[in-house]
Write an enzyme that holds these catalytic residues in place. Structure first.
Site, mmCIF file in Angstrom:
data_model
loop_
_atom_site.group_PDB
_atom_site.id
_atom_site.type_symbol
_atom_site.label_atom_id
_atom_site.label_comp_id
_atom_site.label_asym_id
_atom_site.label_seq_id
_atom_site.Cartn_x
_atom_site.Cartn_y
_atom_site.Cartn_z
ATOM 1 N N ASP A 176 1.387 -1.260 -0.150
ATOM 2 C CA ASP A 176 0.080 -0.183 0.006
ATOM 3 C C ASP A 176 0.757 0.899 -0.010
ATOM 4 O O ASP A 176 1.953 1.038 0.579
ATOM 5 C CB ASP A 176 -1.023 0.159 1.135
ATOM 6 C CG ASP A 176 -1.776 -0.651 1.296
ATOM 7 O OD1 ASP A 176 -2.389 -0.549 -0.339
ATOM 8 O OD2 ASP A 176 -2.081 -1.729 2.223
ATOM 9 N N PHE A 184 -14.614 21.630 5.338
ATOM 10 C CA PHE A 184 -14.688 21.113 4.263
ATOM 11 C C PHE A 184 -15.182 20.083 4.486
ATOM 12 O O PHE A 184 -15.801 18.687 5.025
ATOM 13 C CB PHE A 184 -13.089 19.691 3.981
ATOM 14 C CG PHE A 184 -13.139 19.372 2.851
ATOM 15 C CD1 PHE A 184 -12.489 19.504 2.668
ATOM 16 C CD2 PHE A 184 -13.528 18.012 3.426
ATOM 17 C CE1 PHE A 184 -12.148 18.691 0.749
ATOM 18 C CE2 PHE A 184 -13.208 17.555 1.556
ATOM 19 C CZ PHE A 184 -12.675 17.804 0.945
ATOM 20 N N THR A 185 -16.548 20.242 3.625
ATOM 21 C CA THR A 185 -17.120 19.597 2.985
ATOM 22 C C THR A 185 -16.963 18.393 1.859
ATOM 23 O O THR A 185 -16.506 18.777 0.630
ATOM 24 C CB THR A 185 -18.792 19.791 3.134
ATOM 25 O OG1 THR A 185 -18.918 20.724 2.053
ATOM 26 C CG2 THR A 185 -19.154 20.706 4.308
ATOM 27 N N THR A 210 -18.830 21.120 -1.073
ATOM 28 C CA THR A 210 -18.056 22.295 -1.090
ATOM 29 C C THR A 210 -16.514 21.665 -2.257
ATOM 30 O O THR A 210 -15.698 22.290 -2.621
ATOM 31 C CB THR A 210 -17.897 23.139 -0.505
ATOM 32 O OG1 THR A 210 -17.377 22.836 0.964
ATOM 33 C CG2 THR A 210 -19.203 23.295 0.331
ATOM 34 N N ARG A 211 -15.663 20.975 -1.331
ATOM 35 C CA ARG A 211 -14.749 20.873 -0.959
ATOM 36 C C ARG A 211 -13.765 21.892 -0.621
ATOM 37 O O ARG A 211 -12.477 21.447 -2.054
ATOM 38 C CB ARG A 211 -13.970 19.766 -2.506
ATOM 39 C CG ARG A 211 -15.354 18.449 -3.016
ATOM 40 C CD ARG A 211 -15.186 18.308 -4.395
ATOM 41 N NE ARG A 211 -13.549 17.557 -4.516
ATOM 42 C CZ ARG A 211 -13.252 17.470 -5.736
ATOM 43 N NH1 ARG A 211 -13.429 17.578 -6.957
ATOM 44 N NH2 ARG A 211 -11.764 16.916 -6.247
ATOM 45 N N MET A 212 -13.961 22.183 -0.293
ATOM 46 C CA MET A 212 -13.273 23.535 0.182
ATOM 47 C C MET A 212 -13.574 23.694 1.836
ATOM 48 O O MET A 212 -14.282 22.901 1.904
ATOM 49 C CB MET A 212 -13.825 24.972 -1.040
ATOM 50 C CG MET A 212 -13.353 24.711 -2.320
ATOM 51 S SD MET A 212 -14.522 26.570 -2.621
ATOM 52 C CE MET A 212 -15.934 26.338 -1.739
ATOM 53 N N SER A 213 -12.264 24.514 2.129
ATOM 54 C CA SER A 213 -11.854 24.721 3.561
ATOM 55 C C SER A 213 -11.685 25.823 3.756
ATOM 56 O O SER A 213 -11.231 26.368 2.808
ATOM 57 C CB SER A 213 -11.745 23.719 4.262
ATOM 58 O OG SER A 213 -9.983 24.286 4.277
#
Lengths: 685, 562
Positions: free
Chosen positions: A311, A380-381, A384-387
């Site tokens: 991995d 971050f969500t 939205t893929r942002m913070s």
């Protein structure tokens, strides 16, 4: 956590891996008594070579009683010692395991369990009476009574009893961290556990059995070697037995004692005596590295592995990506990007976020600022893929390029012309780009880099010289994967890996005749772990993974797969080398015994006495003494294993043929002569 | 000088044969040679089989045993009934039962140990119909068994190993018959006798004596005698007589023929498994040991016999006692080593009269298990047995489950290889021990002491290894030696063949492990060295005590007669 390059065994004795000296006094005492109790013919019959020695010593014993004499008695004593030395070797190897088992047993003390009945009431029962499917409640301070799965709650658990790692670990219901092991201790909170192990078949029970070698089964190569040794024993029986009629025809007579001595010297007693000790010690070496092999077969298979599936995360790279650089778009500079990026990450507690703050501080001297009451952290969500952070009217964001671009456009901002090129370049290099925006203004890109573990490249190079192909498994896109694969020096990679793709890769390699080893911890790894020839499950992993694999790594360090391969190889090399040594010894023994055998009838054969041994009797006795002492001398080697260095097969073979083949021819000539000189000096002859 | 030129010619001609006969045989057994299809097809129809009907190793092995069993009965019957059968101009009577049994076992096992003088015992019908037939079919059986083992390495996950009847037919018609026929013409052309007329009677007027000169269909028997590593001559004196071996050329061709197939099969092996390098490795094992033995024995024979020297006689041309003056000391040693190391057993000199260590060279040549290069087929398969043991030990030493040509060597393979390697030393030592212990056995040797022991040991080693050469001095035509010898030969042949066939089956069923840097190389000098080591250790360690009581003591006694 994962440290390939510092051997965990040598400097970190802990947990099961109570590193003991090779000749620990306690083990030594046990082994001494063990070597006598093992004289039981039922035990001896399992080892054809030593059984012949035992029978031979009984024959000379009868002879010594019937016709007493110093020579006959000396031979008898040394033959019995030969058997005892072999028993001692095995007892030594077992003793080390037994000591570990005792530690484990003490741990599995009679714990009381709070079993929850169907009606919801709790009752106190002994841990030993729990059966599979029961639910128990454990609170802070309780010892978890048996193996199980958390169905309710979250707790920090001290697993040092098993892993030796003192830092507590978090265990919670659901997901891949829900398995708990009997014997470990809950430090905080309360959990409800469903027992998954049958009585007497818990993890600790299995460990005890394993280290004690109680139900140790011979491994395939060991069986094959035992057959070869049996062949080499059987062939020498007629060689020696027919000498009596041959001598009679020639008008000579040969004493039974000398014939038995010759037989014992010719059959491969050295390897016969040490064979089981080598096997037990091999398992023990794994245990010392905190790896539990569920079968010896798996350990041997590890030596044969031709493909390693590793991995990426945790094995090849450090667990997390780290900020590596700030790349401004036109019209902005690095300093600005760093400043805003740090602001955006102030409240971001992910390792990536922390690394951005640290990089900004280290490279640009931007002091870490404190969050103030007006600051609002935007989490971050997945949508939205942002913070980011809202400071007064200022909205600062970082995130995936597409999301940030959409967000900026919504606010009426423009997208800088060179942004896409920067993002593309960063991705191509195998890094992750995070775009930083201040309101409608895009400032630049943060490059998050996967950090390849130090020294891992050299390790893969070693694997390659040993003929082992390394394949990196990652969920990354092919572009990123290729870049990391190149940096780490793996031979191949599987990008955007799904459990199905992993399974298909294993099957494909196996159809080509290759043996595959892999590590895994998740439930979705279980089928692949079961399919792989060597499947190492992480102890932190799920019960399903642990049951599917044939080894469990208590340290949960996937890099250890490489060590396991080396231990597997070392086990076979030790057996092969000592077999060669044992057979090569025969030449010198012939030159000692044959002239002595017919000394009276054919004094001419004295020309073969090239060691110039003192007398026929001293010659035979010297050979027998050498044969016995060499077992003792090689016990440390059998327990530690032949030194293994990663190299290609030709180099390893050349080295071992020189040391154990050529050395095996020369060494007995020297030592038989020395023993003969000593015997003469002691006026024994 | 002439000796070195002979060696050079031999190396060149064998080298070419190795390359071309080797690849031709690979083509034959891969079923790519068909020019005699019109002969093959009716035979298959008669046998109710076809090349497409492949057999498992068990069926194949059963066919080998049945075929050999029938051959044994057939040969025995002809010898027992020869007095009533045709082609018997001398009206020789039926052969006795013990001798017939020994002779039948001897020819069916490709040994050709002869407890009789051919010209005074066997009718032409027996020589041709019983013995020469076996001289053709037994090398073929040896070769096809070796081919099964080779296919074991060449095939992947296969349950079958070929068809015995097809392989046997092809081996006879495409390999043995044409070559034997061609060289038969050369032998006859050089002057080897070829007639069905009875003995010739010559009256020497001057000395007033009448001589009876034995003749017969000798020439064509000569070529298959050597080519098939049979060794059983028509006449008692074998290749030492000008009727069998008339010229220097036929002497050279004899040596060439008996070495050709055993060496060439290593190329066949390499070709069939897809790696000629592996064939070269096996060839090197054979050639190195063979070369050392030729050198050793030639050197020994070039010295004075210690017994003769002790009598005060010094020869400048080596040990000529018992040798044909036509051939001389070193050339006779070359013939003898070639013959004893190929399980042929023919002779152009008296081996009994070799120097003690020269004789030891011949005896130990056989004790190595007839692998250097050994008999037709049997040399290759026995060598592969030793190679597997070397691979097993060597493979462990590099930390991998040992594999040879990608086939893993596991318990079953070790068991079968060990069994096959065990048979010869155990059988030979036990029958020798019986022979020296019972009165009937002790009556056999002509000499006493170590030389007498050598005579018995040599005889039973020769038979156990299916060689057939005789040391001389041993009176073999007694019920005791006829029967114990027959048992020795049958075990030495079939107790090895069965595990070899099983091994072929086990290997064919396996898949192949791909080669990597971590694989034990089986095509380099290290492998050659290890295999030689295993051969010397198994052969040497098992026979060293016995040999030390025979030739070694004799040599160290500096010419004392026993």
């Amino acid at each position: 956590m994962s440290n390939v390059l510092t051997p965990t065994t040598a400097d970190a004795p802990h947990g099961v891996a109570q590193a003991r000296g090779l000749f620990d006094r306690e083990i030594l005492a046990q082994a001494l008594s063990g070597s006598v109790t093992k004289l039981d013919p039922r035990v001896q019959a399992r080892n054809p070579v030593m059984f012949v020695v035992l029978v031979g010593s009984l024959v000379t014993l009868l002879e010594a009683i019937a016709h007493p004499g110093i020579f006959t008695w000396s031979i008898t004593v040394w033959l019995i010692l030969t058997v005892l030395f072999a028993n001692f070797a095995e007892a030594m190897a077992e003793g080390r395991g037994k000591a570990q088992a005792d530690t484990l047993r003490r741990m599995r003390s009679e714990t009381a369990a709070r079993r929850r009945r169907d009606d919801g009431h709790e009752e106190l029962v002994a841990a030993a009476n729990l059966s599979r499917g029961d639910t128990v409640v454990c609170e802070a301070g309780d010892v978890i009574p048996s193996d199980g799965e958390i169905i309710e709650g979250i707790a920090s658990v001290d697993e040092s009893a098993i892993t030796g790692e003192s830092a507590p670990v978090i265990r919670e219901s659901g997901g891949d961290r829900s398995a708990v092991t009997g014997g470990t201790k809950v430090l905080s909170d309360r959990i409800v556990v469903r027992i998954t192990a049958e009585r007497g078949h818990t993890f600790i029970d299995r460990m005890i059995n394993l280290v004690e070698g109680a139900n140790r089964q011979k491994t395939p190569n060991e069986i094959a070697l035992t057959i070869l040794l049996a062949v080499l024993t059987i062939v020498f029986i007629p060689v020696v037995v027919t000498l009596q009629p041959f001598a009679a025809f020639s008008g000579a007579s040969v004493s039974v004692v000398v014939l038995v001595s010759l037989l014992v010297c010719l059959i491969p007693t050295t390897i016969g005596a040490l064979l089981s000790a080598i096997g037990i010690a091999g398992m023990d070496r794994l245990v010392q590295r905190n790896v539990l092999a569920m079968s010896g077969r798996a350990v041997e298979a590890a030596g044969d592995v031709q493909v390693l599936l590793l991995d990426k995360t945790g094995t090849i790279t450090l667990g997390n990506r780290m900020a590596a650089s700030f790349l401004p778009v036109q019209g902005h500079n690095e300093q600005e990007v760093a400043d805003v990026a740090q602001l955006a990450s102030l409240a971001d507690e992910t390792p990536e976020g922390r690394s951005i703050v640290v990089l900004a501080k280290e490279n640009f001297g931007i002091r870490e600022r404190q969050l103030e009451p007006g600051h609002v952290f935007v989490h971050f969500t997945a949508t939205t893929r942002m913070s980011g952070l809202d400071v007064g009217g200022r909205q600062i964001r970082k995130g995936a390029a597409e999301s940030v671009k959409r967000w900026v456009r919504e606010q009426g901002g423009t997208i800088p012309s060179d942004l896409d090129a920067i993002v593309e370049r960063v991705s191509r290099a195998g890094s992750t780009p995070l775009t930083v925006a201040d309101g409608a203004d895009i400032l630049g890109v943060i490059e998050l880099k996967d950090v390849v573990k130090q020294g891992i490249k050299a390790k893969f190079e070693e694997m390659r010289t040993m003929g082992i192909r390394t394949v990196m498994i990652t969920g990354d896109n092919p572009l990123t994967a290729a870049a990391i694969a190149q940096e780490a020096g793996v031979d191949d990679f599987l990008a955007e890996a799904t459990p199905e793709a992993k399974m298909a890769l294993i099957k494909q390699e196996q159809e080509g005749g290759r043996l595959v080893a892999m590590t895994g911890d998740g439930t979705n790894d279980a089928p692949a772990l079961a399919q792989a020839d060597v499947g190492v499950a992480m102890n932190t992993g799920t019960t399903a993974a642990k049951e599917a694999g044939n080894m469990v790594d208590l340290d949960s360090n996937p890099t250890k797969l490489i060590d396991i391969v080396e231990i597997g190889k070392q086990l076979l090399i030790t057996r092969g080398s000592l077999t060669t040594f044992s057979i090569a010894n025969d030449i010198a023994k012939y030159f000692a015994i044959i002239p002595a055998l017919f000394a009276i009838k054919y004094h001419q054969l004295g020309a073969l006495n090239i060691m110039r041994l003192h007398s026929p009797q001293s010659a035979v006795l010297s050979a027998v003494i050498f044969n016995a002492l060499v077992i003792i001398a090689l016990i440390p080697l059998a327990l530690r294993g032949v030194r293994f260095r990663a190299a290609n097969s030709a180099a390893i073979l050349r080295r071992n043929v020189w040391i154990y083949g050529v050395g095996g021819v020369v060494v007995p000539f020297v030592f038989i002569k020395v023993i003969d000189v000593v015997l003469v000096a002691l006026h024994a002859y | 000088m002439a000796f070195f030129l002979t060696l050079l010619a031999l190396v060149v001609s064998l080298g070419l044969t190795w390359r071309y006969l080797g690849s031709y045989m690979a083509a034959v057994f891969d079923g790519r040679v068909h020019f005699l299809g019109f002969v093959e097809r009716p035979i298959y129809r008669l046998l109710g089989t076809s090349p497409e009907q492949e057999q498992t190793w068990k069926r194949y092995g059963a066919a080998v045993i049945v075929f050999s069993g029938v051959s044994l009965l057939f040969t025995y019957a002809i010898l027992r009934l020869q007095g009533w059968l045709p082609l018997n101009p001398q009206h020789l009577g039926n052969v006795g039962s013990a001798l017939s049994f020994n002779t039948a076992a001897s020819f069916v096992t490709n040994t050709n140990w002869q407890n009789y003088g051919g010209e005074t015992t066997m009718s032409y019908f027996s020589q041709i119909g019983a013995l020469m037939v076996q001289q053709f079919v037994t090398p073929a059986v040896g070769i096809v068994v070796a081919v099964v083992l080779v296919r074991g390495f060449a095939r992947r996950s296969s349950s079958t190993v070929g068809n015995f009847w097809v392989d046997l037919t092809r081996c006879l018609f495409y390999v043995l018959l044409p070559i034997a026929f061609a060289f038969g013409i050369v032998f006859v052309g050089e002057g080897a006798v070829m007639t069905l007329a009875g003995t010739a009677t010559v009256h020497d007027v001057l000395n007033q004596v009448t001589q009876t000169i034995a003749r017969g269909p000798i020439g064509f028997m000569e070529s298959i005698k050597q080519l098939g590593t049979n060794g059983g001559g028509f006449l008692n004196a074998n290749s030492a007589t000008p009727f069998e071996n008339p010229t220097g050329l036929t002497n050279f061709l004899s040596i060439y023929l008996l070495l050709s197939i055993p060496f060439a099969l290593t190329y066949t092996f390499g070709k069939m498994v897809g790696s000629v390098r592996h064939g070269v490795a096996l060839l090197s094992v054979m050639a190195l040991l063979f070369g050392v033995w030729v050198g050793f024995t030639s050197f020994a024979e070039h010295q004075n016999n210690p017994a003769v020297a002790a009598a005060g006689v010094h020869s400048t041309v080596g040990n000529t006692e018992g040798k044909e003056v036509r051939f001389g000391d070193t050339s006779s040693a070359l013939f003898a080593v070639s013959s004893t190391m190929t399980s042929t057993g023919s002779a152009d000199a008296a081996y009994d009269s070799f120097t003690p260590i020269g004789g030891m060279g011949l005896m130990t040549g056989m004790m190595l298990g007839e692998v250097t290069p050994g008999g037709t087929g049997s040399g290759l398969y026995t060598l592969l047995i030793y190679a597997l043991i070397a691979v097993f030990i060597g493979g462990l030493m590099i930390g991998r489950t040992p594999e040879y040509l990608g086939k893993k060597i596991q318990s079953r393979e070790v068991k079968l290889a060990g069994l096959a390697a065990l048979v010869m030393p155990v059988v030979v030592l036990i029958v020798t021990a019986i022979a020296v212990s019972v009165a009937a056995g002790r009556a056999g040797p002509l000499n006493a002491g170590p030389h007498g022991f050598s005579e018995i040991l040599y005889g039973l080693t020769s038979q156990g290894n299916n060689n057939g050469s005789a040391f001389g001095g041993l009176t073999g035509n007694t019920p005791f030696y006829n029967i114990i010898g027959a048992v020795d030969m049958l075990l030495g042949r079939f107790a090895i063949m069965v595990p070899v066939l099983a091994l072929g089956g086990a290997l064919a069923a396996k898949n192949v492990v791909p080669e990597s840097l971590g694989t034990f190389r089986t095509d380099n000098a290290m492998f050659v060295g290890l295999t030689i080591g295993v051969i010397l250790i198994i052969g040497g360690l098992t026979f060293f005590p016995a040999v030390s009581l025979g030739p070694i003591v004799e040599q160290l006694s500096h010419g004392r007669f026993f």
